[in-house]
Design a protein around this motif. Structure first.
Motif, short mmCIF file in Angstrom:
data_model
loop_
_atom_site.label_atom_id
_atom_site.label_comp_id
_atom_site.label_asym_id
_atom_site.label_seq_id
_atom_site.Cartn_x
_atom_site.Cartn_y
_atom_site.Cartn_z
N PRO A 172 0.81 -1.21 0.00
CA PRO A 172 0.00 0.00 0.00
C PRO A 172 0.85 1.26 0.00
CG PRO A 172 0.13 -0.87 2.22
CD PRO A 172 0.89 -1.84 1.34
N ASP A 173 1.61 1.48 -1.04
CA ASP A 173 2.56 2.59 -1.11
C ASP A 173 2.32 3.37 -2.39
OD1 ASP A 173 4.70 4.32 -1.23
OD2 ASP A 173 6.22 2.81 -0.74
N GLY A 193 -2.11 -4.66 -5.70
CA GLY A 193 -2.60 -5.83 -4.99
C GLY A 193 -3.14 -5.47 -3.64
N CYS A 194 -3.82 -4.35 -3.55
CA CYS A 194 -4.35 -3.83 -2.28
C CYS A 194 -5.74 -3.26 -2.55
CB CYS A 194 -3.41 -2.76 -1.73
SG CYS A 194 -3.98 -2.00 -0.20
N CYS A 201 -5.17 3.89 -7.07
CA CYS A 201 -4.24 3.39 -8.08
C CYS A 201 -4.67 3.83 -9.48
CB CYS A 201 -4.15 1.87 -8.00
SG CYS A 201 -3.10 1.11 -9.25
N LEU A 202 -5.96 3.70 -9.76
CA LEU A 202 -6.47 4.12 -11.07
C LEU A 202 -6.26 5.61 -11.29
CD1 LEU A 202 -9.85 2.13 -11.15
CD2 LEU A 202 -7.79 1.63 -12.49
N MET A 203 -6.55 6.40 -10.27
CA MET A 203 -6.41 7.85 -10.40
C MET A 203 -4.96 8.27 -10.57
SD MET A 203 -9.52 9.09 -10.27
CE MET A 203 -9.33 10.82 -9.87
N THR A 204 -4.05 7.48 -10.03
CA THR A 204 -2.62 7.79 -10.13
C THR A 204 -2.05 7.44 -11.50
OG1 THR A 204 -2.35 7.44 -7.75
CG2 THR A 204 -0.37 7.38 -9.06
#
Length: 304
Positions: A172-173, A193-194, A201-204
């Motif tokens: 989670p980083d 994988g979190c 993650c998608l927004m990043t």
């Protein structure tokens, strides 16, 4: 030739077992069909949730063959091929290519710490064992393997090998995600994988999540991905909050046994057997899972 990729809601599938601990091939085929019909985006057998390091090479090959055959090109199937030795990993990768899997994920060997030179040698040997266009994802789960595939190493692999297309990162980083996305001239296709960071993650700039609970709660995960793609970010945020809430409710229960128990409760597999030393859950833990599932049914308007 190889056009499919990992993206969206990717399910790292469990391996159904009979009471004696042998692989339940009929349930595995039925489970695969269930996931295809559930509308998830991709399947990822023989990973952590598939108990891969507790299975023999022959068992892992059988699992891969059944799932590729059952999916029948309706959704992508990428086989996790990492094992404890370079030679066995190479064998799994070559087998995946032979049986028509769309690509592979490759985890580092576990337990023995490896420096960057060792990891580069390992991944190079694996990648060079298959056709140059065959898609390979690095699977970095340093909490289990003890060896961290850092952004510089991913960038080095992507520079040398065009078929290294991305990474599954199980930590989670979010800062590390940013570093991965900038590690090469080619932007890696990154999956988290979190579950609690799916939307973030998608927004990043990531492309999806690899989620064990997505096999049980697929309606919710599919909805979040659809909301994101349609630009309904407020709806996606609310769905992510629901995912986080369920994630926290399951946090104290052993992960793989919980997935199998939930799939059994939902009527998808027959047995919750895991390969030892993993254990079955207690009646108290089952009670918690039943309550979580009942609440989920209510929120999603599902007739359980």
């Amino acid at each position: 030739m190889y056009k499919k990729r990992l993206s969206g809601v990717v399910i790292p599938t469990i391996t159904p077992m009979n009471e004696d601990g042998s692989i339940d091939e009929r349930s595995l085929a039925n489970f695969t069909e269930y996931l295809v019909q559930a509308g998830v985006d991709c399947l990822y057998p023989n990973g952590t949730n598939g108990e891969s390091l507790l299975l023999s090479q022959q068992e892992r090959e059988s699992v891969a063959e059944i799932m590729v055959k059952t999916a029948a090109n309706r959704i992508p199937v990428f086989i996790q091929c990492g094992s404890m030795t370079t030679a066995e990993t190479v064998s799994h990768v070559q087998h995946a290519a032979r049986i028509g899997a769309d690509g592979v994920g490759v985890m580092s060997p576990a337990f023995f710490p490896m420096d960057e030179a060792s990891l580069f040698g390992y991944y190079s040997a694996v990648i060079e064992s298959v056709p140059r266009e065959y898609p390979v994802y690095v699977y970095n789960i340093p909490g289990c393997t003890t060896s961290d595939v850092k952004p510089a190493l991913l960038g080095k692999l992507m520079t040398k090998y065009e078929n290294v297309v991305g990474i599954k990162y199980s930590c989670p980083d979010l800062m590390r995600i940013e570093d991965y996305l900038m590690c090469s001239n080619r932007t890696p296709e990154l999956l988290i994988g979190c579950d609690s960071l799916f939307l973030q993650c998608l927004m990043t700039g990531g492309v999806g999540t690899v989620t064990g609970p997505g096999a049980i709660f697929h309606e919710r995960f599919n909805r979040l991905y659809r909301q994101y793609r349609e630009g309904d970010f407020e709806g996606a945020r609310k769905t992510q909050q629901q995912i986080v809430k369920t994630d926290r409710e399951l946090a104290e229960i052993p992960g793989i046994p919980a997935l199998k128990a939930l799939l059994k409760l939902r009527g998808i597999i027959e047995n919750d057997t895991c390969r030892g030393p993993l254990r079955r859950l207690t009646s108290e833990e089952y009670t918690v899972l039943g309550r979580v599932l009942e609440e989920y049914y209510k929120e999603e308007n599902i007739n359980g």
